[in-house]
Design an enzyme around this catalytic site. Structure first.
Site, PDB file in Angstrom:
ATOM      1  N   CYS A  57     -10.257  -4.472   0.671  1.00  0.00           N
ATOM      2  CA  CYS A  57     -11.326  -3.474   0.721  1.00  0.00           C
ATOM      3  C   CYS A  57     -12.247  -3.627  -0.491  1.00  0.00           C
ATOM      4  O   CYS A  57     -11.940  -4.360  -1.441  1.00  0.00           O
ATOM      5  CB  CYS A  57     -10.740  -2.068   0.782  1.00  0.00           C
ATOM      6  SG  CYS A  57     -10.049  -1.478  -0.789  1.00  0.00           S
ATOM      7  N   GLU A  92      -3.065  -4.664  -3.001  1.00  0.00           N
ATOM      8  CA  GLU A  92      -3.630  -5.570  -4.008  1.00  0.00           C
ATOM      9  C   GLU A  92      -3.690  -4.887  -5.371  1.00  0.00           C
ATOM     10  O   GLU A  92      -3.308  -5.466  -6.390  1.00  0.00           O
ATOM     11  CB  GLU A  92      -5.043  -6.023  -3.601  1.00  0.00           C
ATOM     12  CG  GLU A  92      -5.102  -6.729  -2.265  1.00  0.00           C
ATOM     13  CD  GLU A  92      -5.363  -5.812  -1.068  1.00  0.00           C
ATOM     14  OE1 GLU A  92      -5.980  -6.277  -0.106  1.00  0.00           O
ATOM     15  OE2 GLU A  92      -4.946  -4.630  -1.093  1.00  0.00           O
ATOM     16  N   ASN A 145       0.853  -1.189   0.000  1.00  0.00           N
ATOM     17  CA  ASN A 145       0.000   0.000   0.000  1.00  0.00           C
ATOM     18  C   ASN A 145       0.891   1.242   0.000  1.00  0.00           C
ATOM     19  O   ASN A 145       1.925   1.292   0.664  1.00  0.00           O
ATOM     20  CB  ASN A 145      -0.983  -0.010   1.170  1.00  0.00           C
ATOM     21  CG  ASN A 145      -0.343  -0.085   2.539  1.00  0.00           C
ATOM     22  OD1 ASN A 145       0.619  -0.814   2.749  1.00  0.00           O
ATOM     23  ND2 ASN A 145      -0.899   0.658   3.488  1.00  0.00           N
ATOM     24  N   ILE A 146       0.483   2.217  -0.795  1.00  0.00           N
ATOM     25  CA  ILE A 146       1.219   3.469  -0.937  1.00  0.00           C
ATOM     26  C   ILE A 146       0.243   4.604  -0.652  1.00  0.00           C
ATOM     27  O   ILE A 146      -0.675   4.855  -1.437  1.00  0.00           O
ATOM     28  CB  ILE A 146       1.816   3.623  -2.363  1.00  0.00           C
ATOM     29  CG1 ILE A 146       2.647   2.392  -2.758  1.00  0.00           C
ATOM     30  CG2 ILE A 146       2.612   4.913  -2.474  1.00  0.00           C
ATOM     31  CD1 ILE A 146       3.866   2.122  -1.903  1.00  0.00           C
ATOM     32  N   GLU A 147       0.427   5.253   0.493  1.00  0.00           N
ATOM     33  CA  GLU A 147      -0.485   6.314   0.899  1.00  0.00           C
ATOM     34  C   GLU A 147      -0.057   7.656   0.316  1.00  0.00           C
ATOM     35  O   GLU A 147       1.051   7.807  -0.204  1.00  0.00           O
ATOM     36  CB  GLU A 147      -0.552   6.392   2.426  1.00  0.00           C
ATOM     37  CG  GLU A 147      -1.172   5.154   3.032  1.00  0.00           C
ATOM     38  CD  GLU A 147      -1.284   5.205   4.540  1.00  0.00           C
ATOM     39  OE1 GLU A 147      -1.951   4.315   5.088  1.00  0.00           O
ATOM     40  OE2 GLU A 147      -0.702   6.107   5.194  1.00  0.00           O
ATOM     41  N   CYS A 202     -10.624  -2.736  -3.917  1.00  0.00           N
ATOM     42  CA  CYS A 202      -9.712  -3.800  -4.350  1.00  0.00           C
ATOM     43  C   CYS A 202     -10.487  -5.011  -4.847  1.00  0.00           C
ATOM     44  O   CYS A 202     -10.108  -5.640  -5.838  1.00  0.00           O
ATOM     45  CB  CYS A 202      -8.781  -4.215  -3.212  1.00  0.00           C
ATOM     46  SG  CYS A 202      -7.474  -3.012  -2.931  1.00  0.00           S
ATOM     47  N   CYS A 218      -3.998   0.707  -2.635  1.00  0.00           N
ATOM     48  CA  CYS A 218      -3.835  -0.484  -1.793  1.00  0.00           C
ATOM     49  C   CYS A 218      -2.816  -1.443  -2.405  1.00  0.00           C
ATOM     50  O   CYS A 218      -2.529  -1.401  -3.596  1.00  0.00           O
ATOM     51  CB  CYS A 218      -5.172  -1.196  -1.628  1.00  0.00           C
ATOM     52  SG  CYS A 218      -6.449  -0.173  -0.868  1.00  0.00           S
TER      53      CYS A 218
END
Length: 155
Positions: free
Chosen positions: A92, A61, A48-50, A95, A59
């Site tokens: 989620c 996935e 995940n890359i915020e 995803c 996310c």
């Protein structure tokens, strides 16, 4: 839903743990790693890359799927997802829809708890149990690409 051979299963889960190490999650502090097994046997890792603009977050996935699809690999055999939580966490909703776009309804999805040990034998009984599911189970009555081809009534 087909079972993965033990060595492939272990490699996929290990790759998901490795992917989690590259998580960029300074806001939520909720690290997620994913590993996607392509039909040719390649494993693609994702994390995940915020983003400070929360809507820009992606996310793990979806990271794995986008990396793979952008390289022309668009058929998949399995997906593993891991977090830092000691119970298996499901993808989620967004995803799930992206997984539905690219993956067969019965493709194995391995939801891996943080305390899972790679040295565990097949079956994953007890502490750190992996939950195997599919997108058909996670997103029943879903909408997919084939629905765009259905005949439409007149307006």
């Amino acid at each position: 839903m087909a079972a993965l051979p033990d060595e492939q299963r272990k490699a996929l889960i290990q790759a998901a743990f490795e992917g989690k190490e590259f998580s960029y999650s300074p806001y939520s502090k909720f690290r997620v790693g994913a590993a996607l097994l392509t039909s040719d046997g390649t494993i693609i890792k994702g994390a995940n890359i915020e983003n400070a603009s929360y809507g820009g977050t992606i996310c793990a996935e979806r990271t794995a799927i986008v990396k793979s699809a952008s390289e022309g690999k668009r058929t998949f055999a399995a997906l593993a997802v891991v977090t830092d939580v000691k119970s298996a966490i499901s993808p989620c909703g967004l995803c799930r829809q992206v997984i539905r776009e690219f993956c067969a309804q019965d493709m194995p999805i391995l939801l891996v708890p943080a305390d899972y040990s790679i040295s565990q034998a097949s079956g994953d009984a007890g502490k750190g149990s992996v939950r195997q599911t599919s997108i058909g189970e996670l997103l029943p009555d879903s909408f997919g690409p084939e629905h765009l081809e259905l005949p439409r009534g007149t307006i």
